[in-house]
Write a protein that holds these residues in place. Structure first.
Motif, PDB file in Angstrom:
ATOM      1  N   ALA A 627       8.080  -1.100  25.059  1.00 22.92           N
ATOM      2  CA  ALA A 627       9.109  -0.552  24.181  1.00 22.92           C
ATOM      3  C   ALA A 627      10.477  -0.492  24.845  1.00 22.92           C
ATOM      4  CB  ALA A 627       8.704   0.853  23.726  1.00 22.92           C
ATOM      5  N   LEU A 628      10.576  -0.965  26.089  1.00 20.59           N
ATOM      6  CA  LEU A 628      11.832  -0.859  26.821  1.00 20.59           C
ATOM      7  C   LEU A 628      12.717  -2.073  26.561  1.00 20.59           C
ATOM      8  CD1 LEU A 628      10.557   0.409  30.305  1.00 20.59           C
ATOM      9  CD2 LEU A 628      11.404   1.755  28.392  1.00 20.59           C
ATOM     10  N   ASP A 629      14.012  -1.840  26.596  1.00 17.32           N
ATOM     11  CA  ASP A 629      14.962  -2.941  26.546  1.00 17.32           C
ATOM     12  C   ASP A 629      14.923  -3.666  27.887  1.00 17.32           C
ATOM     13  OD1 ASP A 629      17.319  -1.760  28.309  1.00 17.32           O
ATOM     14  OD2 ASP A 629      16.593  -0.163  26.978  1.00 17.32           O
ATOM     15  N   PRO A 630      15.453  -4.881  27.958  1.00 21.29           N
ATOM     16  CA  PRO A 630      15.367  -5.656  29.216  1.00 21.29           C
ATOM     17  C   PRO A 630      15.926  -4.918  30.422  1.00 21.29           C
ATOM     18  CG  PRO A 630      16.053  -7.081  27.425  1.00 21.29           C
ATOM     19  CD  PRO A 630      16.025  -5.679  26.863  1.00 21.29           C
ATOM     20  N   GLU A 631      17.047  -4.195  30.241  1.00 20.63           N
ATOM     21  CA  GLU A 631      17.639  -3.484  31.376  1.00 20.63           C
ATOM     22  C   GLU A 631      16.729  -2.365  31.860  1.00 20.63           C
ATOM     23  OE1 GLU A 631      21.675  -0.919  32.476  1.00 20.63           O
ATOM     24  OE2 GLU A 631      21.425  -1.818  30.495  1.00 20.63           O
ATOM     25  N   SER A 632      16.173  -1.577  30.913  1.00 26.69           N
ATOM     26  CA  SER A 632      15.279  -0.477  31.286  1.00 26.69           C
ATOM     27  C   SER A 632      13.989  -1.001  31.887  1.00 26.69           C
ATOM     28  CB  SER A 632      14.963   0.395  30.055  1.00 26.69           C
ATOM     29  OG  SER A 632      16.139   0.967  29.532  1.00 26.69           O
ATOM     30  N   GLU A 633      13.493  -2.127  31.320  1.00 22.65           N
ATOM     31  CA  GLU A 633      12.261  -2.703  31.854  1.00 22.65           C
ATOM     32  C   GLU A 633      12.462  -3.190  33.284  1.00 22.65           C
ATOM     33  OE1 GLU A 633       8.930  -6.143  30.806  1.00 22.65           O
ATOM     34  OE2 GLU A 633      10.898  -6.177  29.829  1.00 22.65           O
ATOM     35  N   ALA A 634      13.607  -3.813  33.523  1.00 22.38           N
ATOM     36  CA  ALA A 634      13.898  -4.290  34.875  1.00 22.38           C
ATOM     37  C   ALA A 634      13.995  -3.117  35.842  1.00 22.38           C
ATOM     38  CB  ALA A 634      15.196  -5.093  34.868  1.00 22.38           C
ATOM     39  N   LEU A 635      14.575  -2.004  35.370  1.00 20.28           N
ATOM     40  CA  LEU A 635      14.706  -0.827  36.219  1.00 20.28           C
ATOM     41  C   LEU A 635      13.343  -0.243  36.578  1.00 20.28           C
ATOM     42  CD1 LEU A 635      16.784   1.084  37.512  1.00 20.28           C
ATOM     43  CD2 LEU A 635      16.725   2.439  35.410  1.00 20.28           C
ATOM     44  N   VAL A 636      12.450  -0.118  35.564  1.00 18.90           N
ATOM     45  CA  VAL A 636      11.109   0.427  35.809  1.00 18.90           C
ATOM     46  C   VAL A 636      10.304  -0.514  36.693  1.00 18.90           C
ATOM     47  CG1 VAL A 636       8.924   1.065  34.736  1.00 18.90           C
ATOM     48  CG2 VAL A 636      11.067   1.777  33.687  1.00 18.90           C
ATOM     49  N   ASN A 637      10.388  -1.826  36.411  1.00 22.10           N
ATOM     50  CA  ASN A 637       9.645  -2.789  37.225  1.00 22.10           C
ATOM     51  C   ASN A 637      10.096  -2.771  38.675  1.00 22.10           C
ATOM     52  OD1 ASN A 637       8.059  -3.644  35.110  1.00 22.10           O
ATOM     53  ND2 ASN A 637       9.399  -5.351  34.552  1.00 22.10           N
ATOM     54  N   ALA A 638      11.400  -2.566  38.874  1.00 22.15           N
ATOM     55  CA  ALA A 638      11.915  -2.489  40.234  1.00 22.15           C
ATOM     56  C   ALA A 638      11.376  -1.277  40.972  1.00 22.15           C
ATOM     57  CB  ALA A 638      13.443  -2.447  40.207  1.00 22.15           C
ATOM     58  N   ASN A 639      11.045  -0.221  40.204  1.00 27.05           N
ATOM     59  CA  ASN A 639      10.520   1.008  40.808  1.00 27.05           C
ATOM     60  C   ASN A 639       9.003   1.018  40.929  1.00 27.05           C
ATOM     61  OD1 ASN A 639      13.024   2.123  41.176  1.00 27.05           O
ATOM     62  ND2 ASN A 639      12.993   3.310  39.278  1.00 27.05           N
ATOM     63  N   LEU A 640       8.323  -0.003  40.347  1.00 24.62           N
ATOM     64  CA  LEU A 640       6.863   0.021  40.337  1.00 24.62           C
ATOM     65  C   LEU A 640       6.284   0.042  41.748  1.00 24.62           C
ATOM     66  CD1 LEU A 640       5.712  -2.323  37.406  1.00 24.62           C
ATOM     67  CD2 LEU A 640       5.463   0.152  37.612  1.00 24.62           C
ATOM     68  N   THR A 641       6.921  -0.695  42.639  1.00 20.07           N
ATOM     69  CA  THR A 641       6.420  -0.720  44.021  1.00 20.07           C
ATOM     70  C   THR A 641       6.522   0.662  44.654  1.00 20.07           C
ATOM     71  OG1 THR A 641       7.110  -3.024  44.237  1.00 20.07           O
ATOM     72  CG2 THR A 641       6.645  -1.808  46.268  1.00 20.07           C
ATOM     73  N   ARG A 642       7.668   1.331  44.406  1.00 14.42           N
ATOM     74  CA  ARG A 642       7.817   2.692  44.936  1.00 14.42           C
ATOM     75  C   ARG A 642       6.863   3.656  44.244  1.00 14.42           C
ATOM     76  NH1 ARG A 642      13.175   5.526  44.964  1.00 14.42           N
ATOM     77  NH2 ARG A 642      13.517   4.512  42.943  1.00 14.42           N
ATOM     78  N   ILE A 643       6.702   3.486  42.916  1.00 11.36           N
ATOM     79  CA  ILE A 643       5.799   4.358  42.157  1.00 11.36           C
ATOM     80  C   ILE A 643       4.367   4.200  42.656  1.00 11.36           C
ATOM     81  CG2 ILE A 643       4.760   4.750  39.878  1.00 11.36           C
ATOM     82  CD1 ILE A 643       7.467   4.028  38.641  1.00 11.36           C
ATOM     83  N   GLY A 644       3.974   2.942  42.954  1.00  8.55           N
ATOM     84  CA  GLY A 644       2.593   2.678  43.330  1.00  8.55           C
ATOM     85  C   GLY A 644       2.271   2.964  44.776  1.00  8.55           C
ATOM     86  N   SER A 657       5.493 -11.327  33.523  1.00 12.00           N
ATOM     87  CA  SER A 657       6.540 -11.249  34.536  1.00 12.00           C
ATOM     88  C   SER A 657       6.582  -9.883  35.201  1.00 12.00           C
ATOM     89  CB  SER A 657       7.905 -11.548  33.907  1.00 12.00           C
ATOM     90  OG  SER A 657       8.168 -10.646  32.838  1.00 12.00           O
ATOM     91  N   SER A 658       6.117  -8.846  34.493  1.00 13.13           N
ATOM     92  CA  SER A 658       6.124  -7.494  35.066  1.00 13.13           C
ATOM     93  C   SER A 658       4.947  -7.267  36.005  1.00 13.13           C
ATOM     94  CB  SER A 658       6.097  -6.451  33.946  1.00 13.13           C
ATOM     95  OG  SER A 658       4.895  -6.529  33.204  1.00 13.13           O
ATOM     96  N   LEU A 659       4.009  -8.236  36.082  1.00 13.17           N
ATOM     97  CA  LEU A 659       2.821  -8.072  36.918  1.00 13.17           C
ATOM     98  C   LEU A 659       2.851  -8.973  38.160  1.00 13.17           C
ATOM     99  CD1 LEU A 659       0.088  -8.042  34.101  1.00 13.17           C
ATOM    100  CD2 LEU A 659       1.262  -6.093  35.121  1.00 13.17           C
ATOM    101  N   VAL A 660       3.941  -9.700  38.328  1.00 16.43           N
ATOM    102  CA  VAL A 660       4.001 -10.669  39.425  1.00 16.43           C
ATOM    103  C   VAL A 660       3.797  -9.998  40.783  1.00 16.43           C
ATOM    104  CG1 VAL A 660       5.544 -12.268  40.636  1.00 16.43           C
ATOM    105  CG2 VAL A 660       5.425 -12.302  38.150  1.00 16.43           C
ATOM    106  N   ASP A 661       4.327  -8.789  40.954  1.00 16.84           N
ATOM    107  CA  ASP A 661       4.257  -8.116  42.249  1.00 16.84           C
ATOM    108  C   ASP A 661       2.968  -7.314  42.447  1.00 16.84           C
ATOM    109  OD1 ASP A 661       6.747  -9.094  43.008  1.00 16.84           O
ATOM    110  OD2 ASP A 661       7.803  -7.449  42.035  1.00 16.84           O
ATOM    111  N   CYS A 662       2.054  -7.365  41.507  1.00 17.83           N
ATOM    112  CA  CYS A 662       0.792  -6.625  41.657  1.00 17.83           C
ATOM    113  C   CYS A 662      -0.047  -7.218  42.793  1.00 17.83           C
ATOM    114  CB  CYS A 662      -0.010  -6.686  40.358  1.00 17.83           C
ATOM    115  SG  CYS A 662       0.658  -5.672  39.028  1.00 17.83           S
TER     116      CYS A 662
END
Length: 717
Positions: A627-644, A657-662
């Motif tokens: 449900a996120l816009d591209p900018e918000s999605e990019a922001l959350v994806n950038a934080n996924l590594t820190r979140i995880g 594309s949001s799972l590439v760093d998994c």
């Protein structure tokens, strides 16, 4: 902790939620918490002389003035000593002997009595007439006082009739003014006492009704929350609410007509023998006529029950439409669906009106047939009695006839009401059945209050896991076997219906009817306390609900005792800090119902912050960025590594594309694991993953730049 452990229940202090304005937990707050954990607790105030005699009881929790507590494990009345132990300690810790003087300096006088819930507690009993009767009978002291006052009122009912009879038979015959004055004063006194007793009885009945109403309201809400999510997915919300509110008709019946009628039966038991004393013939006429009224009502019970049931069902369908229209008002307005909904509402209203009118007409017949019989009791008996007085054959005098008529109404009224109770009972039985259709479904209470509470690390094991949805012909998961080490960031991909969201449902404990073994840190999920499990997880869904309240209250919804620093940390991890600080009130900004004053992307980031606030060791993101816009999605994806970092993450997403760093990506197909590995490995060896990747990224290939868009086959589950 120690008192609970004595009863075989392991408590997790992290699950405790106190009142925001309480510096230290009160006994009432602790009672609520312990009750939620599957124990029975009661707070009370005791004096030393009673406390020191409680030597043969389980551990008792003593509340101290500084907000701490102690556990009394033994008492010795002969030596005037009690033995206390630290509630957070172990059984091997030595107990400390304390006398009255030392204890009085720290003890508030409050104690907490704790015991294990019975196997068939009241909260798990089927909601039926037996259960409701038990709820009412718990107010024994009130019922006793009401019954006693009813008996006194019944006696006071006879005295005025006796006095009037004497006045007519004796005073008028001898023209004695002095006797008349004395009789008048007696009547005034009796009237005063009868008025005050009636007021007191009504007050007691009101208190009884209020207490019963509170108990029923608390029970049905707790029972509703204990129902599994699958139940709400299968049933319309409006129908569920309509059926729940039907129980209040039963409550009104129990504390209203039924109670009043049984109270009037006290009058019947006392006054009826007196009527036979005055004139047996007239008394038998009253009893026989009331019996005929009851017979008429019994005959019509079946047809009335049929129409009442149809009327209630039609009202529920109409209520469901109303709830659905209000809940979906935004879609209704944007698609201009008002004419269609109005037409549907008119049809539902016509249906409800037709059945209600039919039920009313059927109920009108017994009322019409019994009206002449009721009139006979009030008028016919008077005429027959007057004939007896004129003829003088029965020895009845005019005063006796008037006294009989005064008391006859008091006797006939409960007899008629008792007969008509059968008619009301038909509607009550139907309403109770409607409420039971919701509340008597299997609950998660046992899973929520029992089971292991291990420290979660996040290692997952699926061993031959099979799962099918009710009524489905194919398996949603078919022999799933996979090992996920703790701290792994796992992506789940696959075509629609491949079983991605089913995996997350099993992890959350939404469905436990799978076969095989699903283990968390080596422990089968079904053996873990469900409340502990869900509080240890962080879950973000595709469409998240925010409660009406401030941003801070929504982020700390599951942990209201956390500080603003914790809220800011979670918001920063979720990428929500920057838009929150731009708001006029910051973290105190009020979110309206339906989250209408924030965007969908902002709502999603707040949901991620809410999941992170408790620092869970396992997080599930089920299409959380869709449900996120591209900018918000990019922001959350950038934080996924820190979140995880330091936690296991299971991420379901159709955007590869949001799972590439998994660390690992699990490709699912028809409930099975097609392949699992990092992104680059899957591109080389997994045809399904490569096809999905190419479909979503074909615009990056120069050869495909003029081609039409390919369907997104990885959407949803």
């Amino acid at each position: 902790m120690a008192a609970a452990k004595y009863h075989g229940v392991e408590l997790d202090p992290r699950t405790f939620m106190g009142e925001p304005d309480e510096p230290s937990p009160s006994p009432a707050t602790l009672v609520r918490w312990l009750t939620d954990q599957g124990l029975v607790a009661k707070g009370m105030r005791l004096k030393w002389r009673y406390l020191v005699r409680m030597s043969n009881t389980p551990p008792i929790v003593l509340m101290f003035k500084d907000g701490s507590a102690g556990v009394m494990v033994a008492a010795d009345a002969a030596n005037d000593l009690v033995w206390l132990r630290d509630p957070m300690g172990t059984e091997s810790d030595p107990a400390l002997a304390v006398d009255e003087l030392r204890l009085s300096q720290v003890w508030t006088g409050d104690v907490l009595m704790v015991r294990r819930a019975r196997d068939q507690a009241e909260t798990e009993m089927p909601v039926d007439m037996r259960w409701l009767t038990r709820v009412v009978m718990r107010e024994k002291s009130l019922l006793r006082d009401i019954g006693l006052s009813s008996m006194v009122l019944s006696v006071l009912t006879i005295l005025p009739a006796l006095i009037v009879m004497q006045v007519l038979n004796q005073v008028l015959a001898h023209h004695s003014l002095a006797t008349l004055f004395s009789v008048t004063m007696i009547l005034i006194v009796l009237t005063f006492y009868e008025t005050m007793l009636s007021y007191g009885r009504r007050e007691l009945v009101l208190v009884l009704g209020a207490r019963v109403d509170s108990r029923i309201s608390i029970h049905i809400f707790n029972r509703l929350l204990a129902l599994p999510l699958e139940f709400f997915e299968r049933n319309q919300t409006g129908i569920v609410i309509g059926r729940l509110f039907a129980i209040y008709k039963v409550k009104d019946f129990l504390t209203g007509k039924l109670l009043t009628t049984f109270l009037d039966l006290f009058t019947l038991l006392i006054v009826l023998p007196f009527l036979f004393f005055l004139n047996a013939s007239l008394a038998w006429m009253v009893v026989a006529t009331a019996g005929l009224i009851g017979l008429v009502v019994i005959i019509f019970m079946g047809p009335i029950s049929f129409y009442v049931a149809r009327s209630i069902a039609a009202e529920q369908q109409r209520g469901s439409l109303l709830y659905e229209s209000v809940a979906g008002i935004r879609t209704l307005k944007t698609l201009a669906l008002e004419p269609q909904r109005k037409q549907l509402w008119d049809e539902r209203t016509a249906e409800a009106t037709r059945w209600r009118l039919a039920a009313g007409r059927m109920s009108n017949w017994p009322q019409t047939l019994t009206m002449p019989l009721e009139m006979f009791i009030s008028r016919g008996v008077l005429l027959i009695g007057a004939l007896m007085v004129i003829k003088g054959s029965s020895g009845m005098q005019g005063g006796s006839l008037i006294a009989f008529m005064m008391l006859g109404g008091r006797v006939a009224s409960p007899l008629i009401s008792f007969a008509k109770l059968l008619e009301d009972f038909t509607e009550v039985r139907t309403s109770l059945g409607e409420a039971g259709a919701v509340l008597n479904n299997p609950t998660e209470t046992k899973a929520l209050t029992t089971g292991m509470r291990p420290k979660i690390k996040g290692a997952l094991s699926f061993i031959d896991v099979d799962f099918s949805y009710p009524g489905a012909t194919t398996k949603a998961l078919d022999g799933l076997n996979v090992e996920i080490p703790a701290g792994t960031m796992l992506g789940l991909v696959g075509r629609s219906g491949s079983g991605k969201s089913t995996v997350t449902r099993l992890l959350q404990g939404v469905s436990r009817s799978y076969t095989g073994y699903l283990k968390l840190d080596g422990i089968d999920m079904r053996e873990i306390n469900l409340t502990h499990l869900r509080k240890s997880f962080g879950v973000v869904l595709q469409d998240n609900f925010l409660f009406r309240g401030t941003i801070r209250e929504n982020i700390t919804a599951g942990r209201p005792g956390l500080t603003l620093d914790d809220v800011v940390r979670a918001a920063r991890l979720a990428g929500a800090e920057e838009f929150i600080e731009r708001m006029p009130a910051g973290y105190e900004t009020f979110i309206e119902e339906g989250s209408t004053n924030i965007s969908g992307g902002q709502r999603q980031r707040l949901a991620i912050a809410r999941a992170l606030i408790s620092d869970p060791k396992l997080m599930i993101l089920d299409e959380a960025t869709s449900a996120l816009d591209p900018e918000s999605e990019a922001l959350v994806n950038a934080n996924l590594t820190r979140i995880g970092r330091g936690r296991t993450m299971v991420i379901v997403s159709h955007r590869l594309s949001s799972l590439v760093d998994c660390d690992l990506i699990m490709v699912m197909e028809r409930g099975k694991v097609e392949d699992i590995g990092p992104h680059q490995v899957l591109l080389e060896r997994c045809a399904i993953y490569r096809q999905l990747w190419m479909q979503q990224n074909r615009h990056t290939n120069p050869e495909n730049r003029g081609a039409g868009p390919a369907p997104l086959l990885a959407e949803g589950d």
